[in-house]
Design an enzyme around this catalytic site. Structure first.
Site, PDB file in Angstrom:
ATOM      1  N   ARG A 136      82.221  49.355  58.179  1.00  0.00           N
ATOM      2  CA  ARG A 136      81.595  50.453  58.426  1.00  0.00           C
ATOM      3  C   ARG A 136      82.637  51.735  58.022  1.00  0.00           C
ATOM      4  O   ARG A 136      83.880  51.454  58.260  1.00  0.00           O
ATOM      5  CB  ARG A 136      80.936  50.946  59.869  1.00  0.00           C
TER       6      ARG A 136
ATOM      7  N   LYS B  48      73.151  50.282  61.650  1.00  0.00           N
ATOM      8  CA  LYS B  48      73.743  50.769  62.780  1.00  0.00           C
ATOM      9  C   LYS B  48      73.403  52.487  62.872  1.00  0.00           C
ATOM     10  O   LYS B  48      73.321  52.966  63.914  1.00  0.00           O
ATOM     11  CB  LYS B  48      75.318  50.813  62.624  1.00  0.00           C
TER      12      LYS B  48
ATOM     13  N   HIS C  78      74.183  47.702  73.358  1.00  0.00           N
ATOM     14  CA  HIS C  78      74.441  46.911  72.434  1.00  0.00           C
ATOM     15  C   HIS C  78      74.872  45.465  73.023  1.00  0.00           C
ATOM     16  O   HIS C  78      75.839  45.386  73.602  1.00  0.00           O
ATOM     17  CB  HIS C  78      75.682  47.710  72.061  1.00  0.00           C
TER      18      HIS C  78
ATOM     19  N   SER D 162      83.772  42.178  69.454  1.00  0.00           N
ATOM     20  CA  SER D 162      84.022  41.340  68.629  1.00  0.00           C
ATOM     21  C   SER D 162      85.322  40.239  69.455  1.00  0.00           C
ATOM     22  O   SER D 162      86.125  40.706  69.732  1.00  0.00           O
ATOM     23  CB  SER D 162      84.714  41.745  67.357  1.00  0.00           C
TER      24      SER D 162
ATOM     25  N   LYS E 165      80.139  36.521  72.758  1.00  0.00           N
ATOM     26  CA  LYS E 165      78.923  37.068  72.967  1.00  0.00           C
ATOM     27  C   LYS E 165      77.942  36.148  72.089  1.00  0.00           C
ATOM     28  O   LYS E 165      76.858  35.401  72.872  1.00  0.00           O
ATOM     29  CB  LYS E 165      78.903  38.422  72.418  1.00  0.00           C
ATOM     30  N   THR E 166      77.879  36.015  70.920  1.00  0.00           N
ATOM     31  CA  THR E 166      77.115  35.145  70.088  1.00  0.00           C
ATOM     32  C   THR E 166      77.308  33.521  70.579  1.00  0.00           C
ATOM     33  O   THR E 166      75.874  33.076  70.626  1.00  0.00           O
ATOM     34  CB  THR E 166      77.458  35.172  68.566  1.00  0.00           C
TER      35      THR E 166
ATOM     36  N   ARG F 202      79.602  38.661  56.387  1.00  0.00           N
ATOM     37  CA  ARG F 202      78.515  38.585  56.988  1.00  0.00           C
ATOM     38  C   ARG F 202      77.011  37.786  56.376  1.00  0.00           C
ATOM     39  O   ARG F 202      76.814  37.667  55.477  1.00  0.00           O
ATOM     40  CB  ARG F 202      77.759  40.046  57.316  1.00  0.00           C
TER      41      ARG F 202
END
Length: 528
Positions: free
Chosen positions: A56, A198, A217, A235, A239-240, A319
């Protein structure tokens, strides 16, 4: 230009002979490969490269300063204002540029799985692979829904159109501009597809609070008994990994809303990092990479078309985008009840936060506003010691309103539904980074599972002397020596010094928030 003139320009663009609307996945794959936008990998996924922009561009993101939103937006470094005149001139230029393209691709769909608050969106793309990205990440309409679809917000994306800052009033050749009044998101000068995802999340973060819905989020999953868990974390916090549980169904991995009906996924797909991806460590993501998936900046052998996920030569931010039903263990539609458990994840490289602690409502709001984790030494040139990172509400780049709006929503939801909130440190124990060791994943999993199962709701706790956090005295499967971070340090004086240092960082960071309830400051933050 007023909204009617904007709409007329858009209508003329969409009536062009170059428009290809709602193409299927195979059609978009064919377009992308035949036009040289991307290549197929051995798994059948589409691999595209995004040029020099592999992430981004926050300094090139703007919101038009309009009467409808001027007094609501939290203007500053994140939400940069730009004039309506700049937007209007760029919009006309971009539309005229797109009219001259040989083909444009249009996707009509939705954001938000809850029908009562669903946002209808339209995406106009210069690239076929961008359109496939949107097709897979947003919610795809049924035939009946498509027949009645009227877009409330439209993304106009022209990655090959580059602004002239001196003429166009932008900061660079790249621009991501949102007009809330005209309901347009204008993107140019960047091929990074994540800007589209986003931008819509930012719109939802603006719209949902006005409907009494808490945008988040976070990732979310649900157990067989209907118990819902939320995972907030920046990051590198896990979390994932922690939200992917073979015994629980995934609701979504990144963006959610919490309404009076419960939790719902904002998206229809997943956008996962692939650097160092392996079938052993993250089988769900690995197995989702197949025909219809979109890979960004992943290294691919030009002959065999095999992916090398360990190769970060293009970027570490490699990604993959895929529809959520590419994962087996999910709930569809992506909605569930009210959260029983909320987990805040932090990777504390200072090694002083407890591996798990139970938060009061005030502490939950304090740590939600803080959004703390650490950037580790060696991850970037010039970083020789752990760097604290505070990302408000675990998602500051996407919050158009004041942070306290979202924190107050969290506090209200906790009161209404009795959700239990835990702070989980997946970072270091027994010393800071370079001295101690990373918390064992097996311990973290055991603690998170105990929290989700309700086993920590009424257990005996001891209070941390520095941060005031309530630490369980015992957790099944975890050595008691690990639970209290000070006990895990051989050098107690060094722990005390480091803990005081982190406490000061928390307090200094918190001074940026205005109009925060004094109870949150007094009862939620460090005691010293």
């Amino acid at each position: 230009m007023n909204s009617v003139e904007i709409a007329n320009e858009l209508k003329e663009l969409l009536n062009g002979e170059n428009i290809k609307t709602q193409l299927s996945v195979p059609q978009l794959v064919e377009k992308a490969t035949s036009r040289g936008e991307a290549v197929l990998t051995v798994e059948g996924a589409l691999r595209a490269q995004t040029g020099k922009y592999t992430g981004r561009s926050p300094k090139d993101k703007y919101i038009v300063k309009e009467e409808i939103c001027n007094n609501k937006i939290d203007w500053g470094k994140v939400n940069r204002p730009i004039s309506a005149e700049v937007f209007d001139k760029l919009y006309v230029k971009v539309v005229n540029y797109l009219k001259e393209r040989d083909e444009l691709y249009v996707f009509n769909g939705f954001a938000g799985a809850d029908k009562e608050s669903q946002l209808s969106i339209k995406v106009i793309n210069e690239y076929a692979w961008h359109n496939l990205f949107c097709h897979q990440l947003f919610i795809r309409p049924t035939a009946d829904e498509l027949a009645k679809h009227v877009a409330e917000f439209t993304i106009v994306s022209a990655p090959n159109f580059k602004a002239d800052p001196e003429v166009d009033g932008t900061g660079s050749e790249t621009f991501i501009i949102t007009s809330i009044e005209k309901k347009i998101i204008l993107i140019g000068g960047t091929e990074y597809a994540g800007e589209m995802k986003k931008s819509i999340f930012g719109i939802m973060n603006y719209l949902l609070p006005e409907q009494g819905i808490f945008p988040m989020h976070c990732s979310a999953n649900v157990g067989e008994g209907g118990d819902v868990a939320l995972f907030f974390g920046l990051s590198g916090t896990g979390k994932t990994t922690l939200s992917a549980d073979k015994d629980r169904k995934l609701i979504g991995d990144d963006e959610h809303g919490w309404s009076d009906n419960g939790v719902f996924n904002i998206e229809g797909g997943c956008y996962a990092k692939t650097i160092n991806l392996s079938a052993e460590n993250e089988p769900e993501i690995y197995n989702a990479i197949r025909f219809g998936s979109v890979l960004e900046n992943v290294a691919v052998d030009p002959e065999t078309r095999e992916c090398d996920y360990a190769d970060g030569s293009l970027t570490e931010n490699t990604r993959v985008a895929y529809p959520i039903d590419y994962i087996d263990n999910i709930v569809l539609p992506s909605v569930a009840g009210h959260p029983n458990t909320i987990v805040f994840l932090t990777a504390d490289a200072f090694g002083v936060l407890p591996p798990i602690s139970k938060l009061t409502k005030e502490q939950a709001m304090y740590h939600f506003l803080s959004g703390f984790t650490s950037k580790l030494a060696g991850t970037e040139r010039g970083v020789t010691e752990p760097e604290p990172v505070f990302s408000t509400c675990f998602g500051s780049p996407f919050l158009p309103l004041a942070a306290t709006v979202y924190a107050e929503q969290l506090g209200k939801k906790i009161d209404e539904h009795g959700s239990q909130v835990f702070l989980v440190n997946t970072g270091w124990t027994g010393g800071e980074y370079g001295v101690g060791s990373r918390m064992k994943l097996s311990y973290t999993r055991a603690m998170v599972r105990a929290a989700i199962d309700g086993k920590l709701n009424n257990v005996e706790t001891t209070q941390d002397a520095v941060f005031g956090l309530n630490i369980p005295v015992a957790v099944e499967g975890v050595p008691s020596s690990v639970l209290n971070p000070r006990d895990a340090w051989a050098d107690k004086a060094a722990y005390d010094k480091k803990a005081a240092e982190l406490a000061d960082l928390f307090k200094n960071n918190f001074t940026k928030f205005e109009n925060v309830d004094e109870a949150i400051v007094q009862k939620g933050g460090p005691l010293v």
